[in-house]
Motif scaffolding. Structure first.
Motif, mmCIF file in Angstrom:
data_model
loop_
_atom_site.group_PDB
_atom_site.id
_atom_site.type_symbol
_atom_site.label_atom_id
_atom_site.label_comp_id
_atom_site.label_asym_id
_atom_site.label_seq_id
_atom_site.Cartn_x
_atom_site.Cartn_y
_atom_site.Cartn_z
ATOM 1 N N LYS A 1 55.756 16.613 -69.830
ATOM 2 C CA LYS A 1 54.467 15.927 -69.684
ATOM 3 C C LYS A 1 53.446 16.793 -68.961
ATOM 4 C CE LYS A 1 52.332 11.556 -68.365
ATOM 5 N NZ LYS A 1 52.554 10.160 -67.936
ATOM 6 N N VAL A 2 53.883 17.567 -67.955
ATOM 7 C CA VAL A 2 52.941 18.433 -67.237
ATOM 8 C C VAL A 2 52.744 19.758 -67.962
ATOM 9 C CG1 VAL A 2 53.560 17.389 -65.030
ATOM 10 C CG2 VAL A 2 54.657 19.535 -65.719
ATOM 11 N N ALA A 3 53.465 19.945 -69.088
ATOM 12 C CA ALA A 3 53.392 21.193 -69.863
ATOM 13 C C ALA A 3 53.722 22.398 -68.991
ATOM 14 C CB ALA A 3 52.016 21.343 -70.517
ATOM 15 N N PHE A 4 54.810 22.277 -68.235
ATOM 16 C CA PHE A 4 55.209 23.379 -67.357
ATOM 17 C C PHE A 4 55.494 24.620 -68.185
ATOM 18 C CE2 PHE A 4 58.376 25.964 -65.191
ATOM 19 C CZ PHE A 4 57.794 26.121 -63.941
ATOM 20 N N ASP A 5 54.900 25.744 -67.777
ATOM 21 C CA ASP A 5 55.056 26.999 -68.517
ATOM 22 C C ASP A 5 55.127 28.150 -67.527
ATOM 23 O OD1 ASP A 5 54.979 29.217 -70.178
ATOM 24 O OD2 ASP A 5 53.511 28.337 -71.555
ATOM 25 N N ARG A 6 56.327 28.604 -67.304
ATOM 26 C CA ARG A 6 56.521 29.711 -66.362
ATOM 27 C C ARG A 6 55.805 30.980 -66.831
ATOM 28 N NH1 ARG A 6 62.503 31.904 -64.650
ATOM 29 N NH2 ARG A 6 61.874 33.089 -62.790
ATOM 30 N N CYS A 7 55.712 31.142 -68.150
ATOM 31 C CA CYS A 7 55.070 32.343 -68.698
ATOM 32 C C CYS A 7 53.569 32.379 -68.412
ATOM 33 C CB CYS A 7 55.304 32.429 -70.209
ATOM 34 S SG CYS A 7 57.035 32.693 -70.668
ATOM 35 N N LYS A 8 52.985 31.224 -68.119
ATOM 36 C CA LYS A 8 51.563 31.165 -67.781
ATOM 37 C C LYS A 8 51.328 31.144 -66.276
ATOM 38 C CE LYS A 8 50.001 28.892 -72.029
ATOM 39 N NZ LYS A 8 49.322 27.697 -72.603
ATOM 40 N N GLY A 9 52.372 31.416 -65.517
ATOM 41 C CA GLY A 9 52.212 31.527 -64.073
ATOM 42 C C GLY A 9 52.525 30.274 -63.293
ATOM 43 N N ASP A 10 53.009 29.216 -63.944
ATOM 44 C CA ASP A 10 53.385 28.011 -63.217
ATOM 45 C C ASP A 10 54.605 28.272 -62.335
ATOM 46 O OD1 ASP A 10 51.376 26.663 -64.518
ATOM 47 O OD2 ASP A 10 52.695 25.617 -65.928
ATOM 48 N N HIS A 11 54.638 27.634 -61.178
ATOM 49 C CA HIS A 11 55.812 27.743 -60.302
ATOM 50 C C HIS A 11 56.260 26.347 -59.886
ATOM 51 C CE1 HIS A 11 58.743 29.532 -57.684
ATOM 52 N NE2 HIS A 11 58.302 28.817 -56.659
ATOM 53 N N LEU A 12 57.568 26.134 -59.958
ATOM 54 C CA LEU A 12 58.170 24.830 -59.724
ATOM 55 C C LEU A 12 58.765 24.760 -58.318
ATOM 56 C CD1 LEU A 12 58.981 22.148 -61.150
ATOM 57 C CD2 LEU A 12 61.070 23.315 -61.907
ATOM 58 N N ILE A 13 58.525 23.622 -57.633
ATOM 59 C CA ILE A 13 59.068 23.399 -56.293
ATOM 60 C C ILE A 13 59.634 21.978 -56.238
ATOM 61 C CG2 ILE A 13 58.549 23.256 -53.817
ATOM 62 C CD1 ILE A 13 56.232 25.186 -54.275
ATOM 63 N N PHE A 14 60.814 21.828 -55.620
ATOM 64 C CA PHE A 14 61.416 20.516 -55.426
ATOM 65 C C PHE A 14 61.403 20.154 -53.944
ATOM 66 C CE2 PHE A 14 63.305 22.080 -59.345
ATOM 67 C CZ PHE A 14 63.234 20.967 -60.180
ATOM 68 N N VAL A 15 61.209 18.861 -53.653
ATOM 69 C CA VAL A 15 61.153 18.407 -52.260
ATOM 70 C C VAL A 15 62.525 18.021 -51.716
ATOM 71 C CG1 VAL A 15 58.794 17.559 -52.534
ATOM 72 C CG2 VAL A 15 60.709 15.967 -52.827
ATOM 73 N N GLY A 16 63.581 18.437 -52.381
ATOM 74 C CA GLY A 16 64.932 18.110 -51.938
ATOM 75 C C GLY A 16 65.488 16.899 -52.657
ATOM 76 N N ASP A 17 66.786 16.643 -52.442
ATOM 77 C CA ASP A 17 67.513 15.593 -53.152
ATOM 78 C C ASP A 17 67.442 15.793 -54.654
ATOM 79 O OD1 ASP A 17 68.279 14.544 -50.754
ATOM 80 O OD2 ASP A 17 67.404 12.572 -51.051
ATOM 81 N N LEU A 18 67.734 17.012 -55.085
ATOM 82 C CA LEU A 18 67.910 17.272 -56.509
ATOM 83 C C LEU A 18 69.188 16.616 -57.005
ATOM 84 C CD1 LEU A 18 66.520 20.023 -55.198
ATOM 85 C CD2 LEU A 18 66.860 20.891 -57.501
ATOM 86 N N VAL A 19 70.168 16.465 -56.106
ATOM 87 C CA VAL A 19 71.522 16.084 -56.503
ATOM 88 C C VAL A 19 71.916 14.733 -55.926
ATOM 89 C CG1 VAL A 19 72.203 18.512 -56.639
ATOM 90 C CG2 VAL A 19 72.582 17.245 -54.511
ATOM 91 N N ASN A 20 73.031 14.219 -56.487
ATOM 92 C CA ASN A 20 73.724 13.034 -55.987
ATOM 93 C C ASN A 20 73.111 11.748 -56.541
ATOM 94 O OD1 ASN A 20 76.084 12.468 -54.709
ATOM 95 N ND2 ASN A 20 75.232 12.409 -52.640
ATOM 96 N N LYS A 21 73.959 10.769 -56.699
ATOM 97 C CA LYS A 21 73.649 9.433 -57.213
ATOM 98 C C LYS A 21 73.488 9.403 -58.729
ATOM 99 C CE LYS A 21 71.467 7.439 -53.100
ATOM 100 N NZ LYS A 21 70.341 6.589 -52.621
#
Length: 344
Positions: free
Chosen positions: A61-81
């Motif tokens: 939906k956000v059209a994330f594209d690393r090739c265009k310079g986008d950088h992804l960050i997570f605020v934690g709790d990627l895992v569990n549940k």
């Protein structure tokens, strides 16, 4: 950098405070000379909790594209549940994402060490990638005031941290499903990620962004924040009636910790905006200098991203959400439908 305080329950820390490397900060956010359409964005995502299908839907939906310079960050709790913690970590690693440690990463890392040292085998988890969410014990990973009596809910995070808790079966199952490379990646995550924006860009976010999982105590330098509190804070209480001295609380309280953070930032010449998760009951929170992104996807609600871009000398930001695309977990306590944003 080693913090001045260390809670007994915290998994050993390799990095407490880290600055986002300049080579992954989108060019548009580091230089005012960028012209034309926005190129390169920061995409900061709230608590995923193993909901890989929802994460993929949000990235689409956000059209994330690393090739265009986008950088992804997570605020934690990627895992569990949720149903696919290994898949979420795989995707984060594949996309070169940054992240901070959440209380669930901390719990899973501790469970992995305990299981390896004791030879304990977790309950049979079945196929974790087949979409079966993991049920949670009501005594684990929930706000103190939701699972204990009112007297216990008044205990500070420091007091809560002294209590040793055996990992829940769901946490043990998650730990056993993650590979050694997954666990190493999670163990290397900092507690606090600092992002310095160009002071030549016009920004309502201030000069600096801070990403943490749960919260910070106003007035305390980043290096001296209590690591357990960084992973668990939901509210603050004034210490002994003092106006600017606070005790971090794991309970939700009448108002979130960000209310005091915003008040403190109002007094400072240089502003810092904190981006965090952990507070599914309040859902999206938009303060003057604080943005909470946990929108309870794991309970069947939404997964949220803060997308930050810049063009023509200005920084813009917006929250983008998708509905949960995975099999949700049934919450052991109610998650309020009418979550009210913290408005400036």
């Amino acid at each position: 950098m080693t913090p001045t305080k260390a809670a007994k329950e915290i998994f050993p820390t390799s990095t407490f405070l880290s600055d986002l490397p300049a080579n992954v900060l989108p060019q548009s956010l580091s230089s005012p000379s960028n012209s034309g359409p926005p190129r390169g964005r920061l995409v900061i995502i709230g608590d995923v909790h193993g909901m890989r299908k929802s994460l993929e839907a949000l990235l689409d939906k956000v059209a994330f594209d690393r090739c265009k310079g986008d950088h992804l960050i997570f605020v934690g709790d990627l895992v569990n549940k949720g149903p696919d913690s290994p898949g979420v970590v795989d995707l984060a690693m594949k996309l070169g994402a940054s992240a901070v440690r959440g209380n669930h990463e901390d719990a899973v890392l501790s469970a992995a060490v305990e299981m390896n040292s004791s030879g304990y085998n977790p309950p049979n988890s079945g196929d974790l990638s087949a979409g079966a969410a993991l049920s949670e014990s009501p005594q684990h990973d929930l706000p103190v005031n939701d699972v204990q009596d009112s007297q216990a809910s008044e205990k500070s995070i420091s007091a809560t941290a002294e209590k040793s808790r055996r990992p829940s079966p769901a946490t043990q199952i998650t730990a056993s499903a993650l590979s050694p490379s997954h666990l190493e990646w999670l163990a290397a995550l900092p507690f606090i990620l600092r992002i310095k924006l160009s002071q030549k860009l016009i920004s309502s976010l201030g000069d600096t962004l801070i990403v943490v999982h749960a919260g910070l105590v106003p007035g305390i330098p980043l290096e001296e924040q209590d690591p357990h509190a960084v992973l668990h804070t939901r509210s603050l209480v004034r210490t002994n009636g003092k106006d600017d001295v606070f005790t971090p609380m794991e309970s939700s309280g009448d108002e979130g910790w960000v209310v005091e953070w915003d008040r403190w930032q109002d007094k400072l010449p240089s502003k810092t905006t904190v981006i965090f998760g952990h507070d599914a009951k309040r859902r999206i929170q938009i303060g003057r200098y604080s943005i909470g992104l946990d929108s309870a996807c794991v309970y069947g609600h939404r997964l949220s991203a803060l997308v930050i871009s810049a063009s023509e000398g200005k920084i813009a930001h917006e929250v983008i959400q998708v509905d949960c695309a995975d099999v949700p977990v049934a919450p052991t306590v109610s998650v309020k439908e009418e979550a009210k944003p913290v408005l400036g």
